[in-house]
Design a protein around this motif. Structure first.
Motif, PDB file in Angstrom:
ATOM      1  N   UNK A   1      44.053  43.895  55.306  1.00 10.28           N
ATOM      2  CA  UNK A   1      44.153  42.396  54.941  1.00 10.28           C
ATOM      3  C   UNK A   1      42.892  41.872  54.508  1.00 10.28           C
ATOM      4  N   UNK A   2      41.737  42.532  55.009  1.00  4.78           N
ATOM      5  CA  UNK A   2      40.533  41.847  54.613  1.00  4.78           C
ATOM      6  C   UNK A   2      40.436  42.159  53.018  1.00  4.78           C
ATOM      7  N   UNK A   3      40.931  43.201  52.572  1.00  6.38           N
ATOM      8  CA  UNK A   3      40.709  43.765  51.249  1.00  6.38           C
ATOM      9  C   UNK A   3      41.567  42.630  50.199  1.00  6.38           C
ATOM     10  N   UNK A   4      42.586  42.590  50.927  1.00  5.56           N
ATOM     11  CA  UNK A   4      43.537  41.621  49.952  1.00  5.56           C
ATOM     12  C   UNK A   4      42.882  40.047  49.866  1.00  5.56           C
ATOM     13  N   UNK A   6      39.635  39.269  49.932  1.00  6.22           N
ATOM     14  CA  UNK A   6      38.481  39.441  49.355  1.00  6.22           C
ATOM     15  C   UNK A   6      39.080  39.548  47.728  1.00  6.22           C
ATOM     16  N   UNK A   7      40.058  40.254  47.361  1.00 10.63           N
ATOM     17  CA  UNK A   7      40.574  40.252  46.092  1.00 10.63           C
ATOM     18  C   UNK A   7      41.193  38.642  45.660  1.00 10.63           C
ATOM     19  N   UNK A   8      41.742  37.983  46.402  1.00 10.61           N
ATOM     20  CA  UNK A   8      42.128  36.696  46.307  1.00 10.61           C
ATOM     21  C   UNK A   8      40.969  35.757  45.814  1.00 10.61           C
ATOM     22  N   UNK A   9      40.035  36.026  46.826  1.00  7.84           N
ATOM     23  CA  UNK A   9      38.912  35.126  46.674  1.00  7.84           C
ATOM     24  C   UNK A   9      37.992  35.410  45.208  1.00  7.84           C
ATOM     25  N   UNK A  10      37.923  36.725  44.910  1.00  2.00           N
ATOM     26  CA  UNK A  10      37.393  37.172  43.594  1.00  2.00           C
ATOM     27  C   UNK A  10      38.325  36.610  42.383  1.00  2.00           C
ATOM     28  N   UNK A  11      39.348  36.566  42.521  1.00  5.66           N
ATOM     29  CA  UNK A  11      40.438  35.868  41.376  1.00  5.66           C
ATOM     30  C   UNK A  11      40.111  34.485  41.528  1.00  5.66           C
ATOM     31  N   UNK A  12      40.085  33.883  42.584  1.00  3.36           N
ATOM     32  CA  UNK A  12      39.789  32.178  42.788  1.00  3.36           C
ATOM     33  C   UNK A  12      38.458  31.981  42.110  1.00  3.36           C
ATOM     34  N   UNK A  13      37.503  32.850  42.328  1.00  2.29           N
ATOM     35  CA  UNK A  13      36.062  32.691  41.993  1.00  2.29           C
ATOM     36  C   UNK A  13      36.134  32.757  40.499  1.00  2.29           C
ATOM     37  N   UNK A  14      36.733  33.707  39.854  1.00  2.00           N
ATOM     38  CA  UNK A  14      36.803  33.994  38.160  1.00  2.00           C
ATOM     39  C   UNK A  14      37.399  32.921  37.722  1.00  2.00           C
ATOM     40  N   UNK A  48      41.452  34.852  35.364  1.00  2.00           N
ATOM     41  CA  UNK A  48      41.722  35.416  36.655  1.00  2.00           C
ATOM     42  C   UNK A  48      42.908  36.299  36.547  1.00  2.00           C
ATOM     43  N   UNK A  49      43.726  36.219  35.683  1.00  2.34           N
ATOM     44  CA  UNK A  49      44.718  37.092  35.516  1.00  2.34           C
ATOM     45  C   UNK A  49      44.196  38.559  34.925  1.00  2.34           C
ATOM     46  N   UNK A  50      43.283  38.352  33.926  1.00  2.00           N
ATOM     47  CA  UNK A  50      42.631  39.500  33.499  1.00  2.00           C
ATOM     48  C   UNK A  50      41.935  40.088  34.738  1.00  2.00           C
ATOM     49  N   UNK A  51      41.130  39.557  35.561  1.00  2.00           N
ATOM     50  CA  UNK A  51      40.272  39.949  36.535  1.00  2.00           C
ATOM     51  C   UNK A  51      41.326  40.495  37.602  1.00  2.00           C
ATOM     52  N   UNK A  52      42.554  40.301  37.730  1.00  3.72           N
ATOM     53  CA  UNK A  52      43.534  40.907  38.641  1.00  3.72           C
ATOM     54  C   UNK A  52      43.679  42.190  38.032  1.00  3.72           C
ATOM     55  N   UNK A  53      44.119  42.288  36.709  1.00  9.36           N
ATOM     56  CA  UNK A  53      44.326  43.438  35.885  1.00  9.36           C
ATOM     57  C   UNK A  53      43.149  44.462  36.069  1.00  9.36           C
ATOM     58  N   UNK A  54      42.103  44.002  35.770  1.00 12.40           N
ATOM     59  CA  UNK A  54      40.861  44.980  35.855  1.00 12.40           C
ATOM     60  C   UNK A  54      40.794  45.617  37.562  1.00 12.40           C
ATOM     61  N   UNK A  55      40.924  44.724  38.416  1.00 11.97           N
ATOM     62  CA  UNK A  55      41.042  45.238  39.755  1.00 11.97           C
ATOM     63  C   UNK A  55      42.088  46.464  40.160  1.00 11.97           C
TER      64      UNK A  55
END
Length: 80
Positions: A1-4, A6-14, A48-55
């Motif tokens: 849950x924490x990992x998800x 963190x990923x959402x926050x990183x996409x929002x931040x991007x 943000x989508x590019x960030x998600x793909x990179x993750x």
């Protein structure tokens, strides 16, 4: 849950950082790059989508033609 979370926050931040960077660019510079003020949110969503793909370790082999002129934000832009 924490990992998800963190990923959402990183996409929002991007998204937010790209949005802020593009909003600071003068109209003339945006026009030279083929970007209008109305396109800024779309470009930030694309970043943000590019960030998600990179993750996920996925890399798109082709970029839509309308988004190829997207100026990628530099790390220094986020440190100001």
């Amino acid at each position: 849950m924490f990992y998800e979370l963190r990923q959402r926050f990183a996409r929002w931040l991007a998204y937010r950082q790209t949005l802020a960077s593009l909003r600071r660019v003068p109209d003339r510079t945006l026009a030279d790059a083929g970007i209008s003020r109305e396109d800024i949110r779309e470009r930030a969503s694309y970043a943000a989508a590019r960030h998600r793909l990179a993750e996920q370790g996925l890399h798109r082999t082709s970029t839509p033609r309308s988004l190829r002129s997207l100026p990628l934000p530099r790390r220094a832009d986020f440190l100001e």
